[in-house]
Design an enzyme around this catalytic site. Structure first.
Site, PDB file in Angstrom:
ATOM      1  N   LYS A  25     -16.328 -19.508 -19.536  1.00 19.11           N
ATOM      2  CA  LYS A  25     -16.134 -20.309 -20.662  1.00 19.11           C
ATOM      3  C   LYS A  25     -17.514 -20.646 -21.087  1.00 19.11           C
ATOM      4  CE  LYS A  25     -12.797 -23.084 -20.377  1.00 19.11           C
ATOM      5  NZ  LYS A  25     -11.782 -23.864 -20.729  1.00 19.11           N
ATOM      6  N   ARG A  95     -15.083 -29.486 -19.510  1.00 13.53           N
ATOM      7  CA  ARG A  95     -14.137 -28.720 -19.075  1.00 13.53           C
ATOM      8  C   ARG A  95     -14.888 -28.008 -17.852  1.00 13.53           C
ATOM      9  NH1 ARG A  95     -10.539 -26.929 -23.610  1.00 13.53           N
ATOM     10  NH2 ARG A  95     -11.582 -28.146 -25.317  1.00 13.53           N
ATOM     11  N   GLY A 104      -5.119 -22.886 -15.611  1.00 16.31           N
ATOM     12  CA  GLY A 104      -4.183 -24.053 -15.115  1.00 16.31           C
ATOM     13  C   GLY A 104      -4.653 -24.593 -13.952  1.00 16.31           C
ATOM     14  N   MET A 106      -8.214 -25.858 -13.119  1.00 20.67           N
ATOM     15  CA  MET A 106      -9.130 -26.535 -13.336  1.00 20.67           C
ATOM     16  C   MET A 106      -8.829 -27.690 -14.335  1.00 20.67           C
ATOM     17  SD  MET A 106     -10.770 -25.583 -10.727  1.00 20.67           S
ATOM     18  CE  MET A 106     -12.565 -25.949 -10.779  1.00 20.67           C
ATOM     19  N   ARG A 351     -12.278 -15.464 -24.509  1.00 22.63           N
ATOM     20  CA  ARG A 351     -12.269 -14.725 -23.184  1.00 22.63           C
ATOM     21  C   ARG A 351     -11.628 -13.442 -23.327  1.00 22.63           C
ATOM     22  NH1 ARG A 351      -8.663 -18.922 -19.877  1.00 22.63           N
ATOM     23  NH2 ARG A 351      -7.059 -18.659 -20.819  1.00 22.63           N
ATOM     24  N   HIS A 467       2.044 -22.937 -19.192  1.00 22.93           N
ATOM     25  CA  HIS A 467       1.602 -22.436 -17.910  1.00 22.93           C
ATOM     26  C   HIS A 467       2.263 -21.142 -17.430  1.00 22.93           C
ATOM     27  CE1 HIS A 467       1.173 -23.025 -13.638  1.00 22.93           C
ATOM     28  NE2 HIS A 467       0.190 -23.123 -14.010  1.00 22.93           N
ATOM     29  N   ARG A 573       5.793  10.971   8.595  1.00 28.41           N
ATOM     30  CA  ARG A 573       5.955  10.155  10.018  1.00 28.41           C
ATOM     31  C   ARG A 573       7.382  10.674  10.442  1.00 28.41           C
ATOM     32  NH1 ARG A 573       3.988   5.417   6.851  1.00 28.41           N
ATOM     33  NH2 ARG A 573       2.292   4.353   8.032  1.00 28.41           N
ATOM     34  N   ARG A 629       2.835  14.497  11.098  1.00 31.14           N
ATOM     35  CA  ARG A 629       2.453  13.888  12.207  1.00 31.14           C
ATOM     36  C   ARG A 629       3.557  13.873  13.408  1.00 31.14           C
ATOM     37  NH1 ARG A 629       1.385   7.550  12.296  1.00 31.14           N
ATOM     38  NH2 ARG A 629       3.658   7.471  12.305  1.00 31.14           N
ATOM     39  N   GLU A 757      -7.427   6.550  14.790  1.00 32.22           N
ATOM     40  CA  GLU A 757      -6.816   5.320  14.577  1.00 32.22           C
ATOM     41  C   GLU A 757      -7.190   4.256  15.909  1.00 32.22           C
ATOM     42  OE1 GLU A 757      -2.442   5.731  14.097  1.00 32.22           O
ATOM     43  OE2 GLU A 757      -2.368   7.580  15.358  1.00 32.22           O
ATOM     44  N   SER A 776      -7.604  12.465   9.607  1.00 29.58           N
ATOM     45  CA  SER A 776      -6.908  11.227   8.830  1.00 29.58           C
ATOM     46  C   SER A 776      -6.840   9.865   9.293  1.00 29.58           C
ATOM     47  CB  SER A 776      -5.589  11.677   8.525  1.00 29.58           C
ATOM     48  OG  SER A 776      -5.089  10.794   7.508  1.00 29.58           O
ATOM     49  N   GLY A 778      -6.143   6.498  10.164  1.00 30.86           N
ATOM     50  CA  GLY A 778      -4.849   5.875  10.364  1.00 30.86           C
ATOM     51  C   GLY A 778      -5.384   4.244  10.425  1.00 30.86           C
ATOM     52  N   ASN A 780      -4.053   1.553   9.506  1.00 35.58           N
ATOM     53  CA  ASN A 780      -3.294   0.371  10.094  1.00 35.58           C
ATOM     54  C   ASN A 780      -3.771   0.064  11.472  1.00 35.58           C
ATOM     55  OD1 ASN A 780      -2.197   0.619   7.670  1.00 35.58           O
ATOM     56  ND2 ASN A 780      -0.469   1.962   8.433  1.00 35.58           N
ATOM     57  N   ASP A 781      -3.314   1.161  12.498  1.00 37.21           N
ATOM     58  CA  ASP A 781      -3.768   0.936  13.889  1.00 37.21           C
ATOM     59  C   ASP A 781      -5.234   0.810  14.111  1.00 37.21           C
ATOM     60  OD1 ASP A 781      -1.602   1.074  15.721  1.00 37.21           O
ATOM     61  OD2 ASP A 781      -1.237   2.976  14.633  1.00 37.21           O
ATOM     62  N   CYS A 843      -4.483   7.750   5.601  1.00 32.78           N
ATOM     63  CA  CYS A 843      -3.331   7.554   5.456  1.00 32.78           C
ATOM     64  C   CYS A 843      -2.605   6.067   5.818  1.00 32.78           C
ATOM     65  CB  CYS A 843      -2.448   8.692   6.277  1.00 32.78           C
ATOM     66  SG  CYS A 843      -2.521   8.679   7.933  1.00 32.78           S
ATOM     67  N   TYR A 863      -9.342  12.850   0.427  1.00 36.03           N
ATOM     68  CA  TYR A 863      -8.480  12.428  -0.199  1.00 36.03           C
ATOM     69  C   TYR A 863      -7.889  11.039   0.204  1.00 36.03           C
ATOM     70  CZ  TYR A 863      -5.692  13.852   3.902  1.00 36.03           C
ATOM     71  OH  TYR A 863      -5.345  14.005   5.057  1.00 36.03           O
TER      72      TYR A 863
HETATM   73  C1  PEP Z   1      -1.881   3.987  10.850  1.00 37.94           C
HETATM   74  O1  PEP Z   1      -2.246   3.646  11.918  1.00 37.94           O
HETATM   75  O2  PEP Z   1      -2.904   3.639   9.942  1.00 37.94           O
HETATM   76  C2  PEP Z   1      -0.998   4.941  10.462  1.00 37.94           C
HETATM   77  C3  PEP Z   1      -0.792   5.564   9.195  1.00 37.94           C
HETATM   78  O3  PEP Z   1       0.092   5.235  11.345  1.00 37.94           O
HETATM   79  P1  PEP Z   1       1.302   4.175  11.503  1.00 37.94           P
HETATM   80  O4  PEP Z   1       1.289   3.128  10.328  1.00 37.94           O
HETATM   81  O5  PEP Z   1       2.569   4.883  11.436  1.00 37.94           O
HETATM   82  O6  PEP Z   1       0.963   3.626  12.897  1.00 37.94           O
HETATM   83 MG    MG Z   2      -0.698   4.576  13.358  1.00 35.43          MG
END
Ligand code: PEP
Ligand code: MG
Length: 886
Positions: A25, A95, A104, A106, A351, A467, A573, A629, A757, A776, A778, A780-781, A843, A863
């Protein structure tokens, strides 16, 4: 610290690092003033002061008081009024203004500087006693609410009573004497509630308001907003103090908010709302129903009260010129606030306007066509995650609709869900996976968490800039606001619409694009990438470096992803295929078998099914790479738990139920996520991977035979920690490939690679890459094993970790660049050192998250792979990352 107070208006110039120091602002006020637009003079206390305030135990840095006095002198010099003067008083607004707008979140105080003396001076100077007392009562109420934390309901009640006594309906019917009486009552409320009289000294008022702005930076609702929008607490807020101009000085005065283009559709038409004889808060608070800005909009809505275009044609033309100046200057759609004081136009804010994803696309594509921005800038203008709004189903126009009522189409999209009447219940129900529509008379910042948890929002009051509307559009939640036909009983949890009665938990559907509210659930249709969406994606693909694949395990999902532009599959999977009702018995038979022969018998039943699965996917992804996989999850996920399931498996395998149960007991693991899973299954039961590899190559050969377009299988070994594990598994895959090729009399190109992973895999990447043809990530793990936080249990405490700043964002949503990111970089570097052309991708769920994709671009991955509906998001994010990385 540089100067703590930055001046704007008059001959003041803009500052360096303006956004960072002055907030959105403040920097825009300074910029508007510097390009010659009419901005009331003022000053901005920098965000560094806020940071210092919290760093020093909530006390102000030395020298601030003097700089604030200078600021007031600056305003006095330009306006010719004096702060606290009884004859010609200067009033100011105070302000907040953080770097990014936090709607909304502040607080604002208007008309500051009024007291029992200056109100008379204001009455004399303006020649309008009614206006002066109206301003004073507004000031007391706002100050009491924002600075003193008193409940505004008490003040509203007093006003209602005052109006009722007089038989008035509108605020505008109140006379000077009526307001004066109310001021006395308001002061009495303050004294009763706080034990002290309302502060009369303007300087005390000013410091009270400045303190309240800084305090609100750490309010719960601001913290929630920051968490939802990944805004760091260190940014702090600036405080803007500005000379008041008055939209409530009679019928030649007005106030309004406007967008230079339609924020819902992106159409190139001025769009806004205004009110004659009012102050800004009246428009946004939804107390009086605002009127249309343009004649066309008024006519389209069939509304009676004159538009600004009709009622104040000259000022309207002037405002239009300001819109053009602003769009050319900022090269973006602007959201502005203005006030007309006795025929003179003043700009109070500009803004970049929040907009729906649909509008963002249209505005970006239109502005590129208008030559205002380049195609590449257009690509950078659209927030990838906002596309989510467009990638979800819309209501089937052919489906019957039981329309209950119609409100304003405040935020587009369709949503069905159970109705709930408060934010907390909404959040609790949503946490259980229920779809909820939050129903409120009007929303306030306290409702933010419920609005976020809801699938859609319905309000009885409030306009298109209320709001609810602004926040819902920002969050991408469908919203119908100002649905006047609703009677909401919060206590009884009942919603009445005409003679229809709905209770908490009843299902309704909202169409945020038309404003319709319907009973029950209305069927939906899938979206398509056409029009502006298609155009922008084409531009994005021109600059994108990384490929975008999808995570899919059914031909239907693969087809959705391919239609959204996926360039192959990054993760299929295979275990999900094992859960089908007609297969699970064979899978269980395989797991519970006591020897290899038993397992092979069960696997033989699964082979034709797996072959069919892969053929379907190869068919959709013909000519594109498909990463499959091999079996990964802990086996316990497949084990029977119910008595009848044990009986079915026992019958299929021809063994006794008791024997099966004993075997299931043997397989029990204390920590299955770190147990017998991933390639550890293949190491102990190679025949499982052998069957899967055979199914892959048989399907690939069949599809190549039938279609002529050979699929490119990439066989992926999960949860590898060492080179030796990988070698053993690769041998199983290669052997199966050779056997199938010999049987089918043809060969195919294929790759064998691994997931990275586990931290050990990342560290050993140099060795593993000697054998693995692709990696790749992984994530998540990899996130779970690097931080040591269970991905399945983290939800219980992670929000607190984010609130307390331990993580900036949830590491399972956005890659923890500092920690997990290092392992990805190490693996990339070591892998490429051994095998320069190794294919690298990601992935984990992070493959569809824009900031994580940005990290992947910087790391040089080949990728990313995202779930089907996030493929367009990933395409755009990858393009933006490529542009930013140039
Ligand atoms: C991961 O671990 O990132 C993964 C893609 O495998 P999953 O989620 O199936 O364990
Ligand atoms: Mg995994």
């Amino acid at each position: 610290m540089t100067t703590m107070v930055h001046l704007f208006g008059g001959s003041a110039t803009t500052a360096e690092r303006a956004k960072e120091l002055l907030g959105g602002k403040g920097s825009n006020l300074a910029e508007m003033a510097s390009i010659g637009l009419p901005v009331p003079p003022g000053f901005t206390i920098t965000t560094e002061v806020c940071t210092a305030y919290y760093a020093n135990g909530e006390s102000y840095p030395a020298g601030l008081a003097e700089e604030v006095v200078n600021g007031i002198v600056h305003i006095e010099g330009i306006t010719g009024k004096k702060f606290g003067d009884a004859t010609n008083p200067l009033l100011v607004s105070v302000r907040s203004g953080a770097r990014v707008s936090m709607p909304g979140m502040m607080d604002t105080v208007l008309n500051l500087g009024l007291n029992d003396d200056t109100v008379k001076g204001l009455a004399d100077a303006s020649g309008d006693a009614r206006f002066a007392w109206d301003s004073y009562r507004r000031f007391i109420q706002m100050y009491a609410d924002v600075v003193m934390g008193l409940d505004h309901a008490e003040f509203e009640e007093a006003l209602e009573v005052a109006k009722e006594d007089k038989g008035f309906f509108l605020d505008t019917e109140m006379s000077a004497e009526d307001w004066q009486k109310l001021v006395a009552e308001y002061q009495a409320i303050v004294e009763r509630e706080t034990g002290a009289p309302f502060p009369q000294e303007p300087r005390d008022q000013l410091w009270g308001a400045i303190g309240a702005v800084f305090e609100s930076w750490e309010s719960d609702r601001a913290k929630v907003y920051r968490r939802l929008n990944s805004i760091p607490a260190e940014w702090g807020t600036a405080v803007n103090v500005q000379a008041m101009v008055f939209g409530n000085m009679g019928d030649t005065s007005a106030t309004g908010v406007a967008f230079t283009r339609d924020p819902a559709t992106g159409e190139r038409a001025w769009y806004g709302e205004w009110l004659i004889n009012a102050q800004g808060e009246d428009v946004v608070a939804g107390i009086r129903t605002p009127q249309y800005l343009t004649k066309a909009a008024r006519e389209r809505a069939g509304a009676k009260p004159l538009s600004m275009e009709e009622a104040m044609p000259e000022t309207f033309t002037e405002l239009g010129n300001v819109f053009d100046t602003l769009e050319n200057h900022y090269r973006d759609m602007q959201d502005i606030e203005f006030t007309v004081e006795r025929g003179v136009l003043w700009m109070l804010q500009t803004r970049s306007g929040k907009r729906t994803a649909k509008a963002a696309l249209k505005i970006a594509v239109d502005m590129a066509a208008e030559g205002l921005i380049s195609e590449e800038e257009a690509v950078l203008r659209v927030d990838p995650s906002a596309l989510d709004q467009l990638l979800h189903p819309t209501l089937d126009p052919k489906a019957p609709r039981d329309v209950l009522t119609k409100g304003l189409p405040a935020s587009p999209g369709a949503a069905s869900g159970k109705i709930m009447f408060d934010a907390d219940s909404t959040e609790q129900a949503a946490a259980k996976g229920e779809a909820v529509i939050l129903v409120r008379v009007e929303t306030s910042p306290e409702d933010i968490h419920g609005m976020h948890a809801a699938k859609g929002i319905l309000t009885a009051r409030g306009g298109m800039t209320s709001h609810a509307a602004v926040v819902a559009r920002g969050m991408g939640r469908p919203c119908v606001s100002g649905a006047g036909g609703l009677a909401i009983d919060n206590n009884a949890k009942v919603l009445r619409i005409g003679d229809r009665v709905l209770n908490e938990g009843d299902i309704i559907t909202l169409d945020g694009g038309t404003g319709e509210v319907m009973a029950g659930e209305v069927p939906t249709l899938l979206p398509e990438l056409v029009g502006d969406f298609g155009t922008l994606m084409t531009w994005a693909d021109k600059v994108r470096r990384m490929k975008v694949r999808t995570n899919a395990e059914t031909p239907a999902d693969a087809q959705v992803a391919r239609d959204f532009g996926a360039e192959g599959i990054g993760l299929c999977r295979t275990e999900h295929m094992f859960f089908d009702a007609d297969r699970i018995t064979a899978v269980r038979e395989m797991i519970l078998a006591e020897d290899e022969a038993g397992r092979r018998t069960a696997l033989a039943k699964l082979l034709p099914e797996q072959r069919k699965d892969f053929a379907g996917i190869f068919g959709v992804m013909a000519g594109l790479p498909v990463t499959i996989r091999l079996l990964d999850p802990p086996l316990h996920e497949f084990l029977p738990t119910r008595e009848e399931d044990f009986a079915t498996v026992a019958a299929a395998a021809g063994v006794a139920v008791e024997k099966l149960k004993a075997r299931a007991n043997e397989l029990h693991e204390f920590n299955p996520m770190l147990g017998h899973r991933g390639c550890r299954l293949g190491v102990t039961y190679p025949e499982i991977y052998e069957m899967q590899a055979r199914a892959i190559f048989e399907a690939a050969c069949d599809i190549a035979e039938q279609s002529g377009a050979a699929p490119i299988p990439e066989v992926m070994i999960p949860l590898v920690a060492s080179r030796r594990e990988f070698d053993l598994m690769k041998a199983v895959v290669d052997e199966a490939a050779q056997a199938v090729f010999a049987e089918k009399g043809r060969t195919l190109d294929y790759l064998v690679g691994t997931m990275i992973e586990l931290p050990r895999a990342a560290l050993m990447a140099g060795e593993i890459a000697d054998a693995a043809e692709f990696f790749s990530f992984g994530t998540n793990d990899l996130t779970q094993t690097t931080i040591g936080i269970s991905r399945d249990d983290a939800g219980r405490f992670l929000t607190q970790y984010v609130d307390k700043g331990i993580f900036l964002t949830d590491p399972f949503v956005s890659i923890d660049v500092e920690g997990v990111g290092q392992l990805i970089e190490i693996a990339t570097e070591r892998g490429r050192q051994t095998r320069p052309n190794i294919k690298l991708g990601i992935c984990g769920e992070h493959g569809g998250d824009a900031p994580s994709i940005h990290f992947c671009e910087q790391t040089g991955l080949d990728y990313v792979s995202a779930s089907p509906y996030r493929v367009p998001i990933a395409r755009l994010a990858a393009a933006q990352s490529a542009l930013k990385n140039r």
